[in-house]
Design an enzyme around this catalytic site. Structure first.
Site, PDB file in Angstrom:
ATOM      1  CD  GLU A 279      -6.838  -5.091 -24.283  1.00 62.66           C
ATOM      2  OE1 GLU A 279      -5.650  -5.328 -24.535  1.00 62.66           O
ATOM      3  OE2 GLU A 279      -7.492  -4.176 -24.826  1.00 62.66           O
ATOM      4  CG  LEU A 280      -4.880  -8.094 -17.149  1.00 63.59           C
ATOM      5  CD1 LEU A 280      -5.531  -7.811 -15.811  1.00 63.59           C
ATOM      6  CD2 LEU A 280      -4.179  -9.446 -17.138  1.00 63.59           C
TER       7      LEU A 280
ATOM      8  CG  ASN B 187       1.420   3.262  -5.743  1.00 63.46           C
ATOM      9  OD1 ASN B 187       1.791   4.274  -6.342  1.00 63.46           O
ATOM     10  ND2 ASN B 187       2.003   2.089  -5.899  1.00 63.46           N
TER      11      ASN B 187
ATOM     12  CG  HIS C 117       0.663  -2.428 -15.503  1.00 62.91           C
ATOM     13  ND1 HIS C 117       0.365  -3.656 -14.943  1.00 62.91           N
ATOM     14  CD2 HIS C 117       1.593  -2.669 -16.460  1.00 62.91           C
ATOM     15  CE1 HIS C 117       1.083  -4.596 -15.554  1.00 62.91           C
ATOM     16  NE2 HIS C 117       1.823  -4.010 -16.484  1.00 62.91           N
TER      17      HIS C 117
ATOM     18  CG  ASN D  87      -4.480  -1.043 -12.373  1.00 63.33           C
ATOM     19  OD1 ASN D  87      -4.221  -1.250 -11.175  1.00 63.33           O
ATOM     20  ND2 ASN D  87      -3.926  -1.727 -13.345  1.00 63.33           N
TER      21      ASN D  87
ATOM     22  CG  MET E 281      -1.280  -7.804  -6.782  1.00 60.41           C
ATOM     23  SD  MET E 281      -0.786  -6.807  -8.217  1.00 60.41           S
ATOM     24  CE  MET E 281       0.352  -7.950  -8.986  1.00 60.41           C
TER      25      MET E 281
ATOM     26  CD  GLU F  78       4.229   1.913  -9.198  1.00 59.86           C
ATOM     27  OE1 GLU F  78       4.122   1.690  -7.983  1.00 59.86           O
ATOM     28  OE2 GLU F  78       4.065   1.045 -10.060  1.00 59.86           O
TER      29      GLU F  78
ATOM     30  CB  ILE G  80      -8.123 -11.190 -13.279  1.00 55.98           C
ATOM     31  CG1 ILE G  80      -6.634 -11.234 -13.640  1.00 55.98           C
ATOM     32  CG2 ILE G  80      -8.983 -11.013 -14.520  1.00 55.98           C
ATOM     33  CD1 ILE G  80      -6.235 -12.410 -14.496  1.00 55.98           C
TER      34      ILE G  80
ATOM     35  N   GLY H 109       0.799  -1.226   0.000  1.00 53.88           N
ATOM     36  CA  GLY H 109       0.000   0.000   0.000  1.00 53.88           C
ATOM     37  C   GLY H 109       0.830   1.274   0.000  1.00 53.88           C
TER      38      GLY H 109
HETATM   39  C1  GAR Z   1       2.913  -1.237  -7.620  1.00 51.48           C
HETATM   40  O1  GAR Z   1       4.220  -1.260  -8.121  1.00 51.48           O
HETATM   41  C2  GAR Z   1       1.906  -1.342  -8.749  1.00 51.48           C
HETATM   42  O2  GAR Z   1       2.339  -0.760  -9.927  1.00 51.48           O
HETATM   43  C3  GAR Z   1       1.785  -2.831  -8.892  1.00 51.48           C
HETATM   44  O3  GAR Z   1       1.817  -3.332  -7.591  1.00 51.48           O
HETATM   45  C4  GAR Z   1       2.642  -2.492  -6.796  1.00 51.48           C
HETATM   46  C5  GAR Z   1       1.906  -2.184  -5.509  1.00 51.48           C
HETATM   47  O4  GAR Z   1       2.737  -1.541  -4.584  1.00 51.48           O
HETATM   48  N1  GAR Z   1       0.569  -3.179  -9.569  1.00 51.48           N
HETATM   49  C6  GAR Z   1       0.458  -4.181 -10.416  1.00 51.48           C
HETATM   50  O5  GAR Z   1       1.386  -4.925 -10.699  1.00 51.48           O
HETATM   51  C7  GAR Z   1      -0.912  -4.351 -11.000  1.00 51.48           C
HETATM   52  N2  GAR Z   1      -0.879  -5.254 -12.123  1.00 51.48           N
HETATM   53  P1  GAR Z   1       2.136  -0.865  -3.295  1.00 51.48           P
HETATM   54  O6  GAR Z   1       1.260  -1.921  -2.621  1.00 51.48           O
HETATM   55  O7  GAR Z   1       3.332  -0.536  -2.465  1.00 51.48           O
HETATM   56  O8  GAR Z   1       1.357   0.329  -3.714  1.00 51.48           O
END
Ligand code: GAR
Length: 216
Positions: free
Chosen positions: A144-145, A15, A110, A108, A91, A175, A93, A13
């Site tokens: 679309e994923l 982000n 990525h 989202n 994480m 990010e 789908i 978490g």
């Molecule tokens: C982040 O790097 C995000 O881009 C990725 O998970 C991480 C979460 O980090 N997301 C994906 O891969 C989605 N397909 P966080 O829990 O520290 O925010």
């Protein structure tokens, strides 16, 4: 009007934290109404609790299938009447029904320069391909994923001495800039999803989204 936000997580978490911090400083005119995790041990739940935000665990393993899990999530999320759903390292789908329910109001992040490297192991794939630049993308979620229209993109350079872990750290740093920015713009009604494209400040964004200047 202050926007109501629900954040979905599965892990650390960081982000989520960046977005909470940007709300605290007044950068984002929004309020996180709840944080929902599909994993009880996700550290992000702790971050939410520390900020007195309702932290909900809904374990996907408690449900028979994807559809019933997603329906239970909708039930939980909609109690908070969100204007925006933020997927921050969630994480799972999502089913088409879930995505359609929140069409145009779900973002989202990525860890790649989409449309490159949809799916997992993005840092490894960028290194193996010998890419000179890598990064992350905030996009609106469609069926679309990792394929929805791009909103904001941030780049990092890949150097000779980078490995998967160092690259992941670099990407995380950017990010934490682009996700709060995208949420800020959305909450200020400056970033808008339409059937014919994404509008930023009234103009249609190019397909690669709004490019944030690199940190390095
Ligand atoms: C982040 O790097 C995000 O881009 C990725 O998970 C991480 C979460 O980090 N997301 C994906 O891969 C989605 N397909 P966080 O829990 O520290 O925010």
């Amino acid at each position: 009007m202050t926007k109501r936000i629900v954040v979905l997580i599965s892990g650390s978490g960081s982000n989520l934290q960046a977005i909470m911090d940007a709300i605290d400083t007044g950068q984002i005119n929004g309020r996180i109404e709840a944080v929902l995790s599909n994993k009880a041990e996700a550290f992000g739940l702790q971050r939410a609790q520390n900020a007195n935000i309702p932290a909900i665990t809904l374990k996907h393993t408690d449900f028979e299938d994807r559809l019933s899990f997603d329906q239970a999530m909708i039930k939980e999320i909609d109690q908070y009447q969100p204007d925006l759903i933020v997927l921050a390292g969630f994480m799972r789908i999502l089913t088409p029904d879930f995505v359609r329910h929140y069409q145009g109001r779900m973002l989202n992040i990525h860890p790649s320069l989409l449309p490159k490297y949809k799916g997992l192991h993005t840092h490894k794939r960028a290194i193996e391909a010998g890419d000179k630049e890598h990064g992350c993308t905030v996009h609106f979620v469609t069926e679309e994923l990792d394929g929805g229209p791009l909103a904001v993109q941030g780049k990092v350079s890949v150097t000779m001495d980078d490995n998967e872990e160092s690259l992941q750290q670099k990407v995380h740093a950017i990010e934490h800039v682009i996700y709060p920015l995208a949420v800020e713009l959305y909450c200020a009604n400056k970033l808008i999803w339409t059937q014919s494209g994404i509008l930023m400040d009234g103009n249609t964004l190019p397909s690669q989204g709004y490019q944030v200047a690199p940190l390095d």
